[in-house]
Design a protein around this motif. Structure first.
Motif, short mmCIF file in Angstrom:
data_model
loop_
_atom_site.label_atom_id
_atom_site.label_comp_id
_atom_site.label_asym_id
_atom_site.label_seq_id
_atom_site.Cartn_x
_atom_site.Cartn_y
_atom_site.Cartn_z
N VAL A 170 18.23 0.12 -7.93
CA VAL A 170 18.21 -0.99 -6.97
C VAL A 170 18.39 -0.49 -5.55
O VAL A 170 17.66 -0.89 -4.63
N LEU A 171 19.36 0.42 -5.36
CA LEU A 171 19.57 0.96 -4.00
C LEU A 171 18.37 1.74 -3.51
O LEU A 171 17.96 1.61 -2.34
N GLY A 172 17.78 2.57 -4.37
CA GLY A 172 16.59 3.32 -3.97
C GLY A 172 15.42 2.42 -3.66
O GLY A 172 14.67 2.66 -2.70
N LEU A 173 15.24 1.36 -4.45
CA LEU A 173 14.15 0.43 -4.20
C LEU A 173 14.33 -0.29 -2.87
O LEU A 173 13.38 -0.42 -2.08
N VAL A 174 15.54 -0.76 -2.64
CA VAL A 174 15.80 -1.46 -1.37
C VAL A 174 15.61 -0.52 -0.19
O VAL A 174 14.97 -0.88 0.82
N LEU A 175 16.12 0.69 -0.30
CA LEU A 175 15.96 1.66 0.79
C LEU A 175 14.49 2.00 1.00
O LEU A 175 14.02 2.10 2.15
N ARG A 221 0.83 -1.21 0.00
CA ARG A 221 0.00 0.00 0.00
C ARG A 221 0.86 1.26 0.00
O ARG A 221 0.37 2.33 -0.37
N ARG A 222 2.10 1.12 0.43
CA ARG A 222 3.02 2.26 0.39
C ARG A 222 3.90 2.24 -0.86
O ARG A 222 5.06 2.63 -0.82
N ARG A 223 3.32 1.76 -1.93
CA ARG A 223 4.11 1.66 -3.16
C ARG A 223 4.53 3.02 -3.68
O ARG A 223 5.51 3.12 -4.42
N ARG A 224 3.80 4.05 -3.34
CA ARG A 224 4.23 5.39 -3.77
C ARG A 224 5.57 5.75 -3.14
O ARG A 224 6.41 6.39 -3.78
N LEU A 225 5.75 5.36 -1.89
CA LEU A 225 7.00 5.69 -1.20
C LEU A 225 8.18 4.99 -1.84
O LEU A 225 9.15 5.64 -2.25
N TRP A 226 8.10 3.65 -1.93
CA TRP A 226 9.28 2.96 -2.47
C TRP A 226 9.41 3.13 -3.98
O TRP A 226 10.51 3.05 -4.51
#
Length: 509
Positions: A255-260, A27-32
């Motif tokens: 990749v780093l942004g997605l993981v973070l 549900r927080r897909r906007r954030l990641w």
């Protein structure tokens, strides 16, 4: 003293519910998604704004005197460390006639051991030609230093062997002198001494020959090591492709942004403890979920489905309100606009049977901003509700309020003696849902059910509470008592006198 029994299911709750965690993160897909997109843009921008400097690379074959097949790479790592010394850097700068300091020059190159005997040198410069010249000077300086160290080691070993040979020759001269000065008589004692001297002379002669051969071998092996240390790959400039570098950096940033982003979303979901599943919301409020309304989607092919869901919800709520003799209110939590739309649709459906007045108790002009038709029911605020019409008893009132933090709980009963909670999934915390349920119970406002706004589309949990047959019968008796006007708002179990246990056998008799 009263006794009461309550059957409660005490199932051990997991420390972290993976299903809830996955739903909350989704549900927080906007954030990641924003974090991944930001990392992608930062990586691509870094490739454009921070281009790689001109770089040259060369490879050296380094021969070692102590080479072993099972060497774990210690010798080549030592060579890479020796490359980062002021002696080699200074020698290279002197050959380039550069005034740069060796300490600064060491920041512009690095050595990497590819194998046990292969060393790669990477050098940066102001241009490709300067980088190639730096790499050539640095490779020559390292080869010269390595050859000098090999020669110095060989010379030191040969000198040590020759010194020992010279000492043996001095001892041999002493032995020969002793043999020449021996008396001519051949007694038993003289014969024994002569035998020991001859044995000593033979041993010294053998050792002198051995030290000479070893010194020669030490010097013979040096040219092989010197010839084995050479530049096998001439210095050349490394070509950098900006598109390839941008794609590589963008992929790494993505990749780093997605993981973070996923980590932040997961930690935030655990810390916030905001129920998102039907099962959790119903359990925390103590009321079943009776209807759902998806979030308004801008896509054209979903608007018809959303409209049909809204019509079904309006029909269900209208049937519930018609079957109640008491006034009903809609109380929102995190979805004021959706609650206002639902209230107006419900009021239009009820207006076909009689006059309806919507009492607006929402914080802010939520209902006034909605577009209404001329024939829509009247919307009044809580202060003007009593002065709307003299035929107040003939009107059906529909209250709209809020149970968000800061709510005046004592005013909710004026909106309706029964209520329907309109809750947006994932908005309120579990502690606040408990607070809402407790406050409504204290105000004697029964909750008909929960309308869930924006549910998770993949939620397969059950939002219906069922505590057994006793709860069902108690609810039916409560409804009959309300219709007769003699029942309480909430059935209560009358106190029962507990049976007294005798203290002794005599008292029991």
């Amino acid at each position: 003293m009263t006794t009461s029994t309550t059957a409660q299911s005490s199932a051990p709750a997991p420390l972290v519910d993976l299903q809830v965690l996955v739903v909350a993160v989704r549900r927080r897909r906007r954030l990641w998604s924003a974090a991944a997109l930001l990392g992608l843009l930062i990586g691509a921008a870094a490739a454009v704004l921070l281009p790689q400097p001109p770089t040259a690379v060369t490879k050296l074959l380094v021969a070692h005197q102590a080479d072993q097949p099972n060497d774990p790479g210690t010798l080549i790592r030592t060579d890479a460390a020796l490359l980062h010394t002021t002696r080699i850097a200074g020698t290279a700068l002197r050959s380039l006639r550069s005034p740069e300091k060796p300490e600064d020059f060491m920041q512009d190159y690095e050595g990497l051991g590819l194998t046990n005997n292969l060393l790669q040198i990477t050098v940066t410069g102001d241009s490709d030609a300067a980088a190639v010249a730096r790499a050539k000077a640095l490779a020559d300086a390292f080869v010269a230093d390595h050859v000098r160290r090999i020669q110095q080691a060989a010379d030191a070993e040969a000198k040590s062997l020759l010194d020992q040979r010279d000492r043996m020759r001095h001892d041999l001269a002493q032995v020969n002198k002793s043999i020449g000065e021996a008396p001519p008589d051949s007694g038993p004692k003289t014969s024994a001494n002569m035998e020991s001297l001859f044995a000593r002379r033979a041993e010294l002669t053998s050792r002198i020959t051995d030290f000479g051969e070893r010194a020669a071998e030490a010097r013979i092996g040096t040219p092989q090591l010197i010839a084995g240390t050479q530049i096998v790959d001439a210095p050349r400039a490394v070509r950098h492709s900006l598109p390839r570098t941008a794609v590589t950096n963008a992929t790494i940033g993505l990749v780093l942004g997605l993981v973070l982003g996923l980590v932040v979303a997961a930690v935030g979901a655990v810390v916030a403890d905001r129920p998102v599943l039907r099962r959790e919301i119903a359990s925390n409020l103590g009321v079943s979920v009776i209807a759902e309304l998806p979030r308004r989607s801008p896509r054209l092919w979903r608007r018809r489905r959303d409209r049909a869901a809204r019509e079904r919800l309006t029909t269900s709520l209208a049937r519930t309100v018609r079957g109640s003799a008491e006034s009903v209110s809609l109380l929102e939590l995190g979805c004021a606009r959706s609650t206002g739309v639902i209230a107006l649709d419900l009021a239009r459906a009820l207006a076909k049977e009689g006059p309806v007045v919507v009492v607006d108790g929402l914080p802010g002009p939520q209902l006034s901003k909605l577009r209404r038709k001329p024939e829509d029911p009247t919307v009044v605020t809580g202060e003007r509700a009593a002065a709307v019409s003299p035929q107040e008893h003939q009107e059906r009132r529909l209250g709209v309020g809020s149970v968000a933090p800061g709510t005046a709980w004592t005013d909710l009963r004026y909106l309706g003696t029964r209520t329907v909670l309109v809750v947006r999934a994932g908005h309120g915390s579990a502690a606040w849902l408990h607070t809402v349920a407790r406050q409504l119970t204290d105000q004697s406002i029964p909750v008909i059910g929960v309308v869930l706004i924006d549910p998770d589309p993949r939620d397969r949990t059950d939002g219906t509470l069922w505590d057994g047959l006793g709860t069902a019968l108690r609810g039916r008796n409560e409804l009959q008592a309300r219709q007769k006007g003699t029942g309480r708002h909430r059935t209560e179990r009358l106190p029962m006198r507990a049976a007294r246990v005798p203290d002794s056998d005599q008292e029991a008799r």
